[in-house]
Structures are given as C-alpha cells and as structure tokens.
Write a protein that holds these residues in place. Structure first.
Motif, short mmCIF file in Angstrom:
data_model
loop_
_atom_site.label_atom_id
_atom_site.label_comp_id
_atom_site.label_asym_id
_atom_site.label_seq_id
_atom_site.Cartn_x
_atom_site.Cartn_y
_atom_site.Cartn_z
N LEU A 241 8.47 -70.43 -1.74
CA LEU A 241 8.51 -70.43 -3.20
C LEU A 241 9.85 -69.89 -3.68
O LEU A 241 10.37 -68.91 -3.14
CB LEU A 241 7.37 -69.54 -3.73
N VAL A 242 10.39 -70.54 -4.71
CA VAL A 242 11.60 -70.07 -5.38
C VAL A 242 11.25 -69.85 -6.85
O VAL A 242 10.67 -70.72 -7.50
CB VAL A 242 12.75 -71.08 -5.25
N LEU A 243 11.59 -68.67 -7.36
CA LEU A 243 11.42 -68.35 -8.77
C LEU A 243 12.78 -68.33 -9.44
O LEU A 243 13.66 -67.57 -9.03
CB LEU A 243 10.74 -66.99 -8.94
N VAL A 244 12.98 -69.17 -10.44
CA VAL A 244 14.23 -69.21 -11.21
C VAL A 244 13.91 -68.73 -12.61
O VAL A 244 13.17 -69.39 -13.35
CB VAL A 244 14.84 -70.62 -11.23
N THR A 245 14.47 -67.59 -13.01
CA THR A 245 14.07 -66.97 -14.26
C THR A 245 14.69 -67.60 -15.50
O THR A 245 14.10 -67.57 -16.57
CB THR A 245 14.40 -65.46 -14.26
N HIS A 246 15.92 -68.14 -15.36
CA HIS A 246 16.58 -68.78 -16.50
C HIS A 246 17.83 -69.49 -15.98
O HIS A 246 18.10 -69.49 -14.77
CB HIS A 246 16.92 -67.77 -17.60
N ASN A 247 18.59 -70.11 -16.89
CA ASN A 247 19.61 -71.06 -16.43
C ASN A 247 21.04 -70.55 -16.44
O ASN A 247 21.97 -71.33 -16.22
CB ASN A 247 19.51 -72.37 -17.22
N LEU B 8 20.29 -74.23 -4.63
CA LEU B 8 18.98 -74.86 -4.69
C LEU B 8 18.94 -76.17 -3.91
O LEU B 8 17.94 -76.49 -3.26
CB LEU B 8 18.59 -75.11 -6.15
N SER B 9 20.04 -76.92 -3.93
CA SER B 9 20.10 -78.17 -3.17
C SER B 9 20.00 -77.90 -1.66
O SER B 9 19.28 -78.61 -0.93
CB SER B 9 21.40 -78.91 -3.48
N THR B 10 20.69 -76.87 -1.19
CA THR B 10 20.63 -76.51 0.22
C THR B 10 19.23 -76.04 0.60
O THR B 10 18.69 -76.44 1.64
CB THR B 10 21.66 -75.42 0.54
N LEU B 11 18.63 -75.21 -0.23
CA LEU B 11 17.27 -74.75 0.05
C LEU B 11 16.28 -75.90 0.08
O LEU B 11 15.37 -75.95 0.92
CB LEU B 11 16.85 -73.72 -1.00
N HIS B 12 16.46 -76.85 -0.84
CA HIS B 12 15.56 -78.00 -0.85
C HIS B 12 15.70 -78.81 0.44
O HIS B 12 14.70 -79.23 1.03
CB HIS B 12 15.86 -78.88 -2.06
N ALA B 13 16.93 -79.02 0.88
CA ALA B 13 17.16 -79.81 2.09
C ALA B 13 16.60 -79.12 3.33
O ALA B 13 16.08 -79.78 4.24
CB ALA B 13 18.66 -80.07 2.26
N GLN B 14 16.67 -77.78 3.35
CA GLN B 14 16.28 -77.05 4.56
C GLN B 14 14.85 -76.55 4.54
O GLN B 14 14.24 -76.38 5.60
CB GLN B 14 17.24 -75.87 4.77
N HIS B 15 14.29 -76.30 3.34
CA HIS B 15 12.97 -75.68 3.27
C HIS B 15 11.99 -76.42 2.36
O HIS B 15 10.78 -76.21 2.49
CB HIS B 15 13.10 -74.24 2.75
N ALA B 16 12.49 -77.21 1.44
CA ALA B 16 11.66 -77.92 0.45
C ALA B 16 10.63 -76.99 -0.20
O ALA B 16 9.43 -77.27 -0.22
CB ALA B 16 10.95 -79.11 1.11
N PRO B 17 11.07 -75.86 -0.75
CA PRO B 17 10.11 -74.93 -1.37
C PRO B 17 9.63 -75.45 -2.71
O PRO B 17 10.26 -76.30 -3.34
CB PRO B 17 10.95 -73.67 -1.57
N PRO C 13 16.30 -84.63 -7.54
CA PRO C 13 15.19 -85.37 -8.16
C PRO C 13 13.86 -85.26 -7.43
O PRO C 13 12.81 -85.43 -8.04
CB PRO C 13 15.71 -86.82 -8.18
N ASN C 14 13.91 -84.98 -6.12
CA ASN C 14 12.67 -84.93 -5.35
C ASN C 14 12.11 -83.52 -5.20
O ASN C 14 11.11 -83.32 -4.49
CB ASN C 14 12.91 -85.52 -3.96
N ALA C 15 12.70 -82.55 -5.85
CA ALA C 15 12.22 -81.18 -5.73
C ALA C 15 10.82 -81.05 -6.33
O ALA C 15 10.48 -81.71 -7.32
CB ALA C 15 13.18 -80.23 -6.42
N GLU C 16 10.02 -80.18 -5.73
CA GLU C 16 8.70 -79.86 -6.28
C GLU C 16 8.87 -78.73 -7.27
O GLU C 16 9.11 -77.58 -6.88
CB GLU C 16 7.74 -79.46 -5.16
N ILE C 17 8.79 -79.03 -8.56
CA ILE C 17 9.09 -78.06 -9.59
C ILE C 17 7.88 -77.93 -10.52
O ILE C 17 7.31 -78.93 -10.95
CB ILE C 17 10.32 -78.47 -10.43
N ARG C 18 7.56 -76.70 -10.84
CA ARG C 18 6.55 -76.42 -11.85
C ARG C 18 7.23 -75.72 -13.02
O ARG C 18 7.76 -74.61 -12.87
CB ARG C 18 5.45 -75.55 -11.26
#
Length: 337
Positions: free
Chosen positions: A125-131, A141-150, A167-172
C-alpha cells in the motif's frame, strides 16, 4: 452545480469543495503571489550544509512484521515505511534527487534515502497525502508500480495526476471521512489543514488529507503536512478514533511563521498535536532532507526537544527520525482495549 475548469476532479459541492477548488472549513487559505515573492526575496534564510548525512546506515527492512509489532523506518522527509499486521506501507514516497518538477532546479536532497529501493520489502500500500512535489513524486511512483504494483490511496483529484503517467495503477481516490477496508487493516481519510498545487494554475484543485490506519496492533495516525489550525483536526481525530499507538507528525519547514503558519506546524505545535490526538508515541518527519523554508537544518530538532521538555513529555516518546532510523514502537495499551 459543478463549476468548470478543474482538470482533476468533477465531483459534487461539499463543505470543503466549492465545485472548483477545495478549502479548509473555517481555516486560512494559502497566501498569494505577492506574499510569496516577499518571502522569497526578503532574506532571513539560514544556510544549510551541502550534505546532512544521517548517522544511521541504510536500513534493510524485514520482509514482514506481524503480531503486536509495529515498525516505522525513515526513508527521508515524509517518506516512511510502516510495517504492521503483515502489511508494508509507504507514505508519500520520494526517492528522487530533487523535490521539484525539474531535474535541474528545485530543492535538492541533502542525504541519501534511508532505504535503497532495491532493499524494500514487497510494498502492499502507498498513501499519498497531497500533490506537492515533496510528497507526490511521479518517478518514484512509476518505479514502485513497476516493481511492486501496490494499491495507492490518495485524496480526490490526485488520482488523475498519477494516472496520467501510470494508467494501470490501482488507485483509490478518497474524500475526508471515507473508510477503506483492506486485508488486515482499515484506512480512514481524515481532514488536515493544508492546500495543493502542481503549478501556478491548479491551486487547491486536488484534495489533501491525513490518514488513520486501524490494525490489530493499534491505530496509526499519519499526517503528511498540516497547519496546526488551533488543534481542531487533532481533537476530532481523537474523538473519532480514541487515540493512537503512534502519530507520524511533520515538525519542520515552518519559518517564517507569518507565511507558513497556515500550512506547516512548528515543533511546539507538533507536540501539542501529539497530546491533542492522544498519541502514545510520535515519529517526527518533514525535516532535514529538503530545504524548503528559512530555518536551519537542525533548528527543528532543538525546538522539538525544548517543546517536549516544556510539556513534560519524555523525548523518547517523540522521535525525530533520520534516514535509515528504525523505530520499533512500544506496545500500546490502546491496542488491547
């Protein structure tokens, strides 16, 4: 009615969204360009060393932490690895050399990340509090998605920013008050007093939030950035959640107060926030890695110690974490209630 012009979010009007921009109810908006220029060119900045290396070696985290254990490892700035209940969580992950939209300008990292990307355990899980760029870093985030797909949980509007590059990230995308049930934990999105922007024309068009992570080992309150706001949000978090085993609280990047008070709490306010939210322990972050404001690199540390002593709180209960530092949070009576 929905107003046009927001590129990130088109949801209904609420008590903190006017159809175009988000805001802090009863709070203070960020200062304008004239004040920004006055601060930037007004002097008063204390020089930082070119390097502010951590006394701790880069950590090599365990693959998983279970049972009653709760471990927080500092990566740098607001990036923390939280390991609890078999879940590995990263907050506001930034491994980049600069906290900036540019590779050639902007706040430069003054110490190495406390954990090598290659040494991370599987990230769930990754928590992003703001931009803001010191909290939402697309390259990381791109590297984490490629390596862990959190799974990524982030406040409203930030999902659109991330999805443009991943575009393929699982985001809520979550609003204040939302509750998300995960395997082994529940994540709540809660208010904090801040703002957002990626450039000059999108101020407050994406939401900001704090998070509460509810686990069998206790509750964790994670605040990425906030102004103190008379402690309103801290007291509300305690009233709703009943106190915390640990609160991860920012305590740096706070001078000058005339400009920063509404967006960044200072160490004294961070200690008051710890007390107000009912946290048994605190992990201090948002200091010593990126020079964002006027104070010297170690001024937050000295001010935190003074505030703790003045409040009669043992310094060991509020740890100002350095990159690579590992905090095994003591067991909590709250976890057994």
């Amino acid at each position: 009615m929905k107003k046009s012009g927001n590129p990130y979010h088109g949801g209904p009007v609420s008590d903190h969204f006017d159809g175009l921009r988000f805001y802090n109810p009863g709070g203070t908006p960020p200062r304008g360009l004239a004040d920004l220029l006055h601060w930037q060119f007004g002097g008063g900045r204390v020089a930082w060393p070119a390097r502010y290396d951590s006394p701790f070696p880069q950590a090599k985290p365990e693959l998983s932490v279970a049972g009653d254990r709760l471990r927080v490892t500092m990566v740098g700035h607001a990036t923390l690895l939280i390991q609890v209940a078999g879940i590995n969580i990263l907050t506001d992950p930034v491994w980049s050399r600069r906290a900036s939209p540019f590779t050639f300008a902007g706040p430069l990292r003054r110490n190495a990340p406390g954990v090598l990307m290659s040494d991370l355990p599987p990230i769930d899980l990754v928590l992003v509090t703001h931009n803001h760029y010191d909290h939402l870093d697309i390259d990381t985030l791109s590297t984490l998605h490629a390596q862990h797909a959190p799974q990524i949980i982030t406040p409203l509007g930030n999902d659109a920013i991330i999805r443009r590059s991943i575009p393929n990230a699982e985001i809520r995308a979550v609003d204040w008050g939302d509750r998300m049930e995960l395997e082994g934990a529940v994540v709540h999105a809660e208010p904090c007093h801040h703002w957002s922007a990626r450039h000059l024309r999108d101020r407050r068009m994406a939401l900001w939030a704090a998070f509460v992570i509810e686990t069998p080992a206790g509750k964790i309150y994670h605040v990425g950035d906030t102004g103190f706001h008379d402690g309103i949000n801290y007291r509300a978090a305690r009233e709703k959640h009943g106190g915390f085993r640990i609160a991860n609280l920012p305590f740096g990047s706070y001078e000058p107060r005339w400009f920063m008070a509404s967006q960044h709490q200072n160490p004294e306010e961070a200690v008051m926030g710890m007390v107000a939210c009912g946290a048994e322990h605190a992990a201090g972050h948002h200091w010593g890695t990126f020079r964002l404001t006027n104070e010297g690199v170690e001024e937050p540390l000295r001010a935190l110690e003074t505030a703790l002593d003045g409040a009669g709180i043992e310094r060991s209960r509020f740890r100002a974490l350095r990159p690579g530092e590992v905090f095994d949070v003591p067991a909590s009576s709250l976890a057994r209630e």
